[in-house]
Design an enzyme around this catalytic site. Structure first.
Site, PDB file in Angstrom:
ATOM      1  N   GLY A   1      -7.663  -3.153  -2.780  1.00 23.27           N
ATOM      2  CA  GLY A   1      -6.932  -3.913  -1.780  1.00 23.27           C
ATOM      3  C   GLY A   1      -5.961  -4.891  -2.416  1.00 23.27           C
ATOM      4  N   SER A   2      -5.821  -6.045  -1.792  1.00 19.94           N
ATOM      5  CA  SER A   2      -4.784  -6.990  -2.208  1.00 19.94           C
ATOM      6  C   SER A   2      -5.034  -7.635  -3.571  1.00 19.94           C
ATOM      7  CB  SER A   2      -4.621  -8.082  -1.147  1.00 19.94           C
ATOM      8  OG  SER A   2      -4.071  -7.531   0.033  1.00 19.94           O
ATOM      9  N   THR A   3      -6.239  -7.508  -4.131  1.00 15.45           N
ATOM     10  CA  THR A   3      -6.438  -8.036  -5.487  1.00 15.45           C
ATOM     11  C   THR A   3      -5.569  -7.281  -6.490  1.00 15.45           C
ATOM     12  OG1 THR A   3      -8.358  -6.583  -5.878  1.00 15.45           O
ATOM     13  CG2 THR A   3      -8.802  -8.790  -5.005  1.00 15.45           C
TER      14      THR A   3
ATOM     15  N   ASP B   1      -7.465  -9.781   4.356  1.00 15.80           N
ATOM     16  CA  ASP B   1      -7.257 -10.764   3.299  1.00 15.80           C
ATOM     17  C   ASP B   1      -8.004 -12.068   3.535  1.00 15.80           C
ATOM     18  OD1 ASP B   1      -5.505  -9.204   1.612  1.00 15.80           O
ATOM     19  OD2 ASP B   1      -3.995  -9.510   3.144  1.00 15.80           O
TER      20      ASP B   1
ATOM     21  N   LYS C   1      -2.571  -6.640  -6.124  1.00 16.88           N
ATOM     22  CA  LYS C   1      -1.234  -7.223  -6.101  1.00 16.88           C
ATOM     23  C   LYS C   1      -0.954  -8.052  -7.352  1.00 16.88           C
ATOM     24  CE  LYS C   1      -1.033  -7.282  -1.048  1.00 16.88           C
ATOM     25  NZ  LYS C   1      -1.142  -8.104   0.187  1.00 16.88           N
TER      26      LYS C   1
END
Length: 487
Positions: free
Chosen positions: A215-217, A464, A219
């Site tokens: 997921g957003s980690t 998030d 990024k």
């Protein structure tokens, strides 16, 4: 007459030579095959004829041996079994060994050459030394903080010392007591069937053997790629990203859960976790450079051991632009172990240098003398120091002003990144909550700890935020434990 005696003597000498040659063949060339023959019980009996060496955390062994007074005399015992099962694994007279019990089996069982008093001593004497001890890098307080934080929920915690690569904690939940598998008999086979049949998979080491969409980690990896390739020269400058963002070559729009993402800067996109900006930047970086950056962090590595094997974290090397956009925000086929994401946080904290993760500090013999020590080795340069410092600043902003405020620790510099990973058919599964972070005491010149937490059964109102609500408090407890018990 003398002639016949000579012939008889020569024949006897020939038989003696043949006998000696056959004995040499059996004892030298066929010895290993005979030792390893399943029908040969002598090796098994010898293996369990003496206590097994211990696995040590801090100054305390977390394993032991008990004499059963049976043919297979010594049986493995475990102190705080479920707490340390993701580190020790099991040593079973019925089902063999796993994890550290397997990777360091020769030391623990007394057959490792480093335990012998002289080189080749055991090979010549066919002897077995008393089992040696395996002293780990794990810290009890850090391990307990992760275990108690998960509180039986499905998930995992991995913690590293960024400056050395030492593994400070490996937690997998729910867990199991490996002592239930130690011996033989119906109780052991029954426990084996129960544990393997459980829907919660307590014997799965989620910290190193399970991969999840990060997921957003992820990024953070995309941000490092954008800065490292020059796609972004100023992380505070506005981008030209619309919100929502149409995935390249499709009519599918990628929305933002966060507000204010249209034309947001890289720093703002990390702070509030904008999908559109990071997906767009990933496409601008391009497949080749994004994959190269991810691999510098350890993705796509098939042979990582700590010393037991770590599952491969994946970034596809052949994707269309719309798939690349999704991968840039940790979706599509991008997957990672919790240990891998702790490595990402560690590389950022350590100014871009990723140290090789290792779980064993040293090996000692039965008398406590060190016979082998694991050094701290450089594994990869994930990014240049200036890039790392820019990413550090953005991760600190996440904790101080963004989605990761639940990880803040008074008086400590903390950087973090929340994440929620969609999964299941049509993303119908409950999202995985992620949080990766690092902490540095202001009085120290180096980072103290890097952490990755994933909670499988988290729930939240929006993407998030679940990482900040479910996983960040666990990460904070782990970081506090590491800061309170410095190495």
């Amino acid at each position: 007459m003398i002639r016949y005696i000579r012939r008889a003597a020569a024949f006897c000498l020939l038989l003696l030579v043949a006998l000696l040659a056959n004995a040499a063949r059996v004892q030298v060339f066929e010895a290993d095959a005979l030792d390893n023959n399943p029908a040969n019980r002598r090796t098994t009996i010898a293996r369990y004829s003496q206590p097994r060496g211990d696995i040590v955390v801090g100054d305390e062994p977390v394993t032991g041996s008990k004499d059963t007074h049976e043919q297979l005399a010594y049986e493995r015992t475990y102190r705080h079994g479920p707490l340390y099962a993701p580190v020790t694994g099991y040593a079973s007279q019925t089902y063999g060994t796993t994890l550290l019990e397997n990777a360091e089996d020769s030391v623990l069982s007394g057959t490792a050459s480093v335990l012998a008093p002289l080189p080749l001593w055991d090979d010549l004497t066919r002897d077995r030394q008393p089992g040696g001890d395996v002293v780990t890098t794990v810290r009890d307080a850090v391990q307990r903080a992760g275990y108690e934080g998960l509180a039986g929920r499905r998930g995992a915690v991995a913690a590293l010392d960024p400056a050395t690569g030492a593994v400070l904690a490996l937690v997998s939940s729910p867990s199991y007591d490996p002592e239930r598998l130690s011996g033989t008999g119906s109780s052991v086979t029954g426990a084996w069937a129960e544990l393997n049949g459980a829907a919660s998979q307590p014997m799965l080491n989620r910290a190193v053997r399970q991969t999840y969409p990060p997921g957003s980690t992820f990024k953070i990896v995309t941000a490092a790629a954008a800065l490292g390739t020059g796609v972004v020269s100023d992380p505070d400058a506005a981008t030209d990203t619309p919100s929502p963002y149409v995935l390249p070559g499709t009519s599918t729009t990628l929305p933002d859960e966060a507000r204010g993402c249209e034309k947001a800067s890289l720093a703002e996109a990390i702070r509030v976790s904008c999908n559109t900006v990071m997906a767009h930047l990933g496409v601008e970086v391009g497949l080749k450079d994004l994959v190269r950056t991810a691999e510098k962090f350890g993705f796509n590595e098939d042979d990582l051991t700590i010393p037991f094997r770590v599952a491969r974290s994946n970034v596809d090397t052949d994707m269309s632009d719309d798939q690349l956009a999704q991968s840039s925000i940790g979706q599509f086929d991008t997957t990672a172990t919790p240990l891998q994401m702790a490595m990402v946080a560690a590389a950022v904290a350590n100014d871009g240098e990723l140290r090789r993760p290792h779980l064993v500090d040293r090996i000692t013999d039965h008398d406590g003398d060190t016979v082998r020590r694991q050094g701290s080795d450089s594994y990869r340069r994930a990014m240049e120091p200036e890039t790392a410092r820019q990413v550090q600043r953005m991760m600190v902003d996440v904790v101080e002003n963004g989605t990761g405020t639940n990880a803040a620790i008074d008086g400590v510099r903390v950087g973090g990144k929340t994440g929620t990973a969609q999964h299941g058919v049509g993303n119908t599964g409950t999202p995985y909550a992620w949080f990766i972070s690092w902490a540095q005491d202001p009085d120290s010149g180096r980072p103290a700890v890097a952490v990755a937490v994933v909670v499988e059964d988290a729930s939240a109102d929006r993407a998030d935020i679940s990482g900040g609500g479910s996983a960040a408090p666990i990460a904070r407890a782990v970081m506090e434990a590491a800061l309170a018990e410095p190495g």
